[in-house]
Design a protein around this motif. Structure first.
Motif, PDB file in Angstrom:
ATOM      1  N   ARG A 183       0.815  -1.221   0.000  1.00 21.64           N
ATOM      2  CA  ARG A 183       0.000   0.000   0.000  1.00 21.64           C
ATOM      3  C   ARG A 183       0.843   1.262   0.000  1.00 21.64           C
ATOM      4  O   ARG A 183       0.326   2.356  -0.242  1.00 21.64           O
ATOM      5  CB  ARG A 183      -1.019  -0.005   1.133  1.00 21.64           C
ATOM      6  CG  ARG A 183      -0.450   0.054   2.514  1.00 21.64           C
ATOM      7  CD  ARG A 183      -1.550  -0.117   3.540  1.00 21.64           C
ATOM      8  NE  ARG A 183      -1.008  -0.082   4.883  1.00 21.64           N
ATOM      9  CZ  ARG A 183      -1.689   0.243   5.954  1.00 21.64           C
ATOM     10  NH1 ARG A 183      -2.961   0.571   5.844  1.00 21.64           N
ATOM     11  NH2 ARG A 183      -1.138   0.238   7.125  1.00 21.64           N
ATOM     12  N   MET A 184       2.141   1.126   0.240  1.00 16.60           N
ATOM     13  CA  MET A 184       3.060   2.262   0.177  1.00 16.60           C
ATOM     14  C   MET A 184       3.712   2.389  -1.202  1.00 16.60           C
ATOM     15  O   MET A 184       4.459   3.325  -1.452  1.00 16.60           O
ATOM     16  CB  MET A 184       4.145   2.123   1.249  1.00 16.60           C
ATOM     17  CG  MET A 184       3.604   2.148   2.674  1.00 16.60           C
ATOM     18  SD  MET A 184       2.687   3.647   3.071  1.00 16.60           S
ATOM     19  CE  MET A 184       4.008   4.834   2.990  1.00 16.60           C
ATOM     20  N   CYS A 185       3.416   1.458  -2.106  1.00 24.06           N
ATOM     21  CA  CYS A 185       3.980   1.443  -3.460  1.00 24.06           C
ATOM     22  C   CYS A 185       2.894   1.869  -4.446  1.00 24.06           C
ATOM     23  O   CYS A 185       1.947   1.116  -4.690  1.00 24.06           O
ATOM     24  CB  CYS A 185       4.499   0.041  -3.784  1.00 24.06           C
ATOM     25  SG  CYS A 185       4.976  -0.190  -5.506  1.00 24.06           S
ATOM     26  N   GLU A 186       3.023   3.058  -5.010  1.00 19.07           N
ATOM     27  CA  GLU A 186       1.983   3.584  -5.896  1.00 19.07           C
ATOM     28  C   GLU A 186       1.711   2.675  -7.096  1.00 19.07           C
ATOM     29  O   GLU A 186       0.564   2.532  -7.517  1.00 19.07           O
ATOM     30  CB  GLU A 186       2.319   4.996  -6.365  1.00 19.07           C
ATOM     31  CG  GLU A 186       1.202   5.659  -7.158  1.00 19.07           C
ATOM     32  CD  GLU A 186      -0.173   5.632  -6.493  1.00 19.07           C
ATOM     33  OE1 GLU A 186      -1.168   5.302  -7.197  1.00 19.07           O
ATOM     34  OE2 GLU A 186      -0.289   5.918  -5.296  1.00 19.07           O
ATOM     35  N   ASP A 187       2.753   2.041  -7.657  1.00 23.73           N
ATOM     36  CA  ASP A 187       2.528   1.133  -8.792  1.00 23.73           C
ATOM     37  C   ASP A 187       1.688  -0.071  -8.367  1.00 23.73           C
ATOM     38  O   ASP A 187       0.844  -0.543  -9.140  1.00 23.73           O
ATOM     39  CB  ASP A 187       3.857   0.667  -9.398  1.00 23.73           C
ATOM     40  CG  ASP A 187       4.527   1.755 -10.231  1.00 23.73           C
ATOM     41  OD1 ASP A 187       3.851   2.732 -10.624  1.00 23.73           O
ATOM     42  OD2 ASP A 187       5.742   1.630 -10.480  1.00 23.73           O
ATOM     43  N   SER A 188       1.892  -0.563  -7.150  1.00 25.99           N
ATOM     44  CA  SER A 188       1.080  -1.683  -6.651  1.00 25.99           C
ATOM     45  C   SER A 188      -0.365  -1.256  -6.466  1.00 25.99           C
ATOM     46  O   SER A 188      -1.290  -1.970  -6.867  1.00 25.99           O
ATOM     47  CB  SER A 188       1.647  -2.208  -5.331  1.00 25.99           C
ATOM     48  OG  SER A 188       2.915  -2.780  -5.509  1.00 25.99           O
ATOM     49  N   VAL A 189      -0.572  -0.096  -5.881  1.00 27.40           N
ATOM     50  CA  VAL A 189      -1.921   0.422  -5.654  1.00 27.40           C
ATOM     51  C   VAL A 189      -2.635   0.651  -6.988  1.00 27.40           C
ATOM     52  O   VAL A 189      -3.801   0.273  -7.159  1.00 27.40           O
ATOM     53  CB  VAL A 189      -1.873   1.707  -4.803  1.00 27.40           C
ATOM     54  CG1 VAL A 189      -3.249   2.362  -4.701  1.00 27.40           C
ATOM     55  CG2 VAL A 189      -1.307   1.401  -3.417  1.00 27.40           C
ATOM     56  N   SER A 190      -1.947   1.228  -7.950  1.00 27.23           N
ATOM     57  CA  SER A 190      -2.537   1.455  -9.280  1.00 27.23           C
ATOM     58  C   SER A 190      -2.867   0.137  -9.971  1.00 27.23           C
ATOM     59  O   SER A 190      -3.916   0.019 -10.622  1.00 27.23           O
ATOM     60  CB  SER A 190      -1.573   2.257 -10.157  1.00 27.23           C
ATOM     61  OG  SER A 190      -1.423   3.553  -9.660  1.00 27.23           O
ATOM     62  N   PHE A 191      -1.973  -0.842  -9.831  1.00 29.78           N
ATOM     63  CA  PHE A 191      -2.197  -2.171 -10.426  1.00 29.78           C
ATOM     64  C   PHE A 191      -3.491  -2.768  -9.871  1.00 29.78           C
ATOM     65  O   PHE A 191      -4.338  -3.251 -10.631  1.00 29.78           O
ATOM     66  CB  PHE A 191      -0.992  -3.056 -10.108  1.00 29.78           C
ATOM     67  CG  PHE A 191      -1.008  -4.417 -10.734  1.00 29.78           C
ATOM     68  CD1 PHE A 191      -0.948  -4.585 -12.113  1.00 29.78           C
ATOM     69  CD2 PHE A 191      -1.033  -5.557  -9.936  1.00 29.78           C
ATOM     70  CE1 PHE A 191      -0.931  -5.849 -12.690  1.00 29.78           C
ATOM     71  CE2 PHE A 191      -1.016  -6.821 -10.499  1.00 29.78           C
ATOM     72  CZ  PHE A 191      -0.968  -6.974 -11.874  1.00 29.78           C
ATOM     73  N   VAL A 192      -3.693  -2.704  -8.561  1.00 28.30           N
ATOM     74  CA  VAL A 192      -4.909  -3.223  -7.929  1.00 28.30           C
ATOM     75  C   VAL A 192      -6.124  -2.445  -8.425  1.00 28.30           C
ATOM     76  O   VAL A 192      -7.126  -3.034  -8.844  1.00 28.30           O
ATOM     77  CB  VAL A 192      -4.793  -3.142  -6.389  1.00 28.30           C
ATOM     78  CG1 VAL A 192      -6.135  -3.424  -5.731  1.00 28.30           C
ATOM     79  CG2 VAL A 192      -3.717  -4.095  -5.881  1.00 28.30           C
ATOM     80  N   ARG A 193      -6.049  -1.128  -8.411  1.00 24.65           N
ATOM     81  CA  ARG A 193      -7.181  -0.289  -8.827  1.00 24.65           C
ATOM     82  C   ARG A 193      -7.592  -0.588 -10.273  1.00 24.65           C
ATOM     83  O   ARG A 193      -8.786  -0.606 -10.604  1.00 24.65           O
ATOM     84  CB  ARG A 193      -6.827   1.192  -8.669  1.00 24.65           C
ATOM     85  CG  ARG A 193      -7.996   2.131  -8.862  1.00 24.65           C
ATOM     86  CD  ARG A 193      -7.606   3.595  -8.695  1.00 24.65           C
ATOM     87  NE  ARG A 193      -7.009   3.888  -7.398  1.00 24.65           N
ATOM     88  CZ  ARG A 193      -5.738   4.286  -7.223  1.00 24.65           C
ATOM     89  NH1 ARG A 193      -4.937   4.468  -8.264  1.00 24.65           N
ATOM     90  NH2 ARG A 193      -5.276   4.526  -6.020  1.00 24.65           N
ATOM     91  N   ASP A 194      -6.609  -0.855 -11.129  1.00 18.83           N
ATOM     92  CA  ASP A 194      -6.903  -1.133 -12.542  1.00 18.83           C
ATOM     93  C   ASP A 194      -7.758  -2.380 -12.731  1.00 18.83           C
ATOM     94  O   ASP A 194      -8.572  -2.442 -13.656  1.00 18.83           O
ATOM     95  CB  ASP A 194      -5.609  -1.262 -13.347  1.00 18.83           C
ATOM     96  CG  ASP A 194      -4.930   0.083 -13.575  1.00 18.83           C
ATOM     97  OD1 ASP A 194      -5.547   1.129 -13.311  1.00 18.83           O
ATOM     98  OD2 ASP A 194      -3.760   0.067 -14.021  1.00 18.83           O
ATOM     99  N   PHE A 195      -7.610  -3.391 -11.873  1.00 20.96           N
ATOM    100  CA  PHE A 195      -8.461  -4.574 -11.975  1.00 20.96           C
ATOM    101  C   PHE A 195      -9.919  -4.196 -11.756  1.00 20.96           C
ATOM    102  O   PHE A 195     -10.806  -4.697 -12.446  1.00 20.96           O
ATOM    103  CB  PHE A 195      -8.027  -5.658 -10.973  1.00 20.96           C
ATOM    104  CG  PHE A 195      -6.862  -6.473 -11.462  1.00 20.96           C
ATOM    105  CD1 PHE A 195      -7.062  -7.652 -12.163  1.00 20.96           C
ATOM    106  CD2 PHE A 195      -5.567  -6.044 -11.245  1.00 20.96           C
ATOM    107  CE1 PHE A 195      -5.986  -8.388 -12.638  1.00 20.96           C
ATOM    108  CE2 PHE A 195      -4.481  -6.772 -11.706  1.00 20.96           C
ATOM    109  CZ  PHE A 195      -4.694  -7.950 -12.399  1.00 20.96           C
ATOM    110  N   PHE A 196     -10.170  -3.305 -10.816  1.00 17.71           N
ATOM    111  CA  PHE A 196     -11.531  -2.856 -10.548  1.00 17.71           C
ATOM    112  C   PHE A 196     -12.055  -1.998 -11.687  1.00 17.71           C
ATOM    113  O   PHE A 196     -13.199  -2.142 -12.105  1.00 17.71           O
ATOM    114  CB  PHE A 196     -11.592  -2.108  -9.210  1.00 17.71           C
ATOM    115  CG  PHE A 196     -11.477  -3.029  -8.038  1.00 17.71           C
ATOM    116  CD1 PHE A 196     -12.610  -3.507  -7.401  1.00 17.71           C
ATOM    117  CD2 PHE A 196     -10.228  -3.440  -7.592  1.00 17.71           C
ATOM    118  CE1 PHE A 196     -12.504  -4.375  -6.325  1.00 17.71           C
ATOM    119  CE2 PHE A 196     -10.115  -4.304  -6.520  1.00 17.71           C
ATOM    120  CZ  PHE A 196     -11.249  -4.780  -5.883  1.00 17.71           C
TER     121      PHE A 196
END
Length: 188
Positions: A90-103
């Motif tokens: 959750r501190m890694c913006e690329d990880s957060v964006s990757f998760v959000r993109d699935f939604f």
């Protein structure tokens, strides 16, 4: 009743150091047995450290960096728990964006134990019924989710479970949702 087939599907597992090993390995085995290709995605390159609660377990080779990964190349996402893993993700913006993109692409996502912490950061739990490790209850409620204490909860393609004891139900429901594919109500 026969189990759904995931033949031809690619499922991403997003994790980093500190993931609860069984929450990665059991869904990984079940998803591969159902016919899917499982890909370990991480913000860290090389190998990442699994945990058995608070003891170091095995190390796992990362297949793809989250910095170059794209949700449109996958059919679903699994977020294992462990305390350190989702806290780092959750501190890694690329990880957060990757998760959000699935939604945003209405693709199924399965998160277990502490895994929903990353969902909170991606701002995708508002208005959804979810479960998690009990200590995330207040965090999820504050993020707008309806938290319940149930073995496995599915809300329009979002599968959540509480802990490793829930893995059989979690794996079965995740496979069912990955087989079904896109969900019109699965939005960010």
């Amino acid at each position: 009743m026969s189990k759904p087939s995931l033949k031809g599907k690619r499922i991403a597992f997003l994790a980093t150091d500190g993931f609860e090993q069984v929450e990665l390995t059991k869904p990984w085995e079940a998803i591969k047995k159902a016919g899917a290709e499982a890909i370990l995605v991480s913000p860290k390159e090389g190998k990442i450290q699994g945990m058995n609660h608070d003891e170091k377990a095995d190390r796992f080779k990362v297949d793809q960096s989250v910095h170059s990964a794209s949700a449109d190349k996958f059919d679903g996402l699994v977020l294992p728990g462990g305390v350190a893993n989702p806290d780092a993700l959750r501190m890694c913006e690329d990880s957060v964006s990757f998760v959000r993109d699935f939604f945003q692409q209405q693709k199924p996502v399965a998160a277990i134990c502490h895994g929903p912490w990353t969902l909170i950061e991606a701002d995708v739990v508002r208005g959804r019924k979810v479960t998690s490790w009990p200590s995330l209850k207040t965090d999820l409620k504050n993020a707008g989710a309806q938290w319940v204490d149930e073995e496995c909860v599915c809300d329009e393609g979002l599968v959540t479970s509480r802990n490793p004891d829930d893995l059989p139900a979690f794996c079965d429901k995740a496979i069912e949702e990955f087989a079904e594919g896109k969900h019109a109500e699965q939005t960010a």
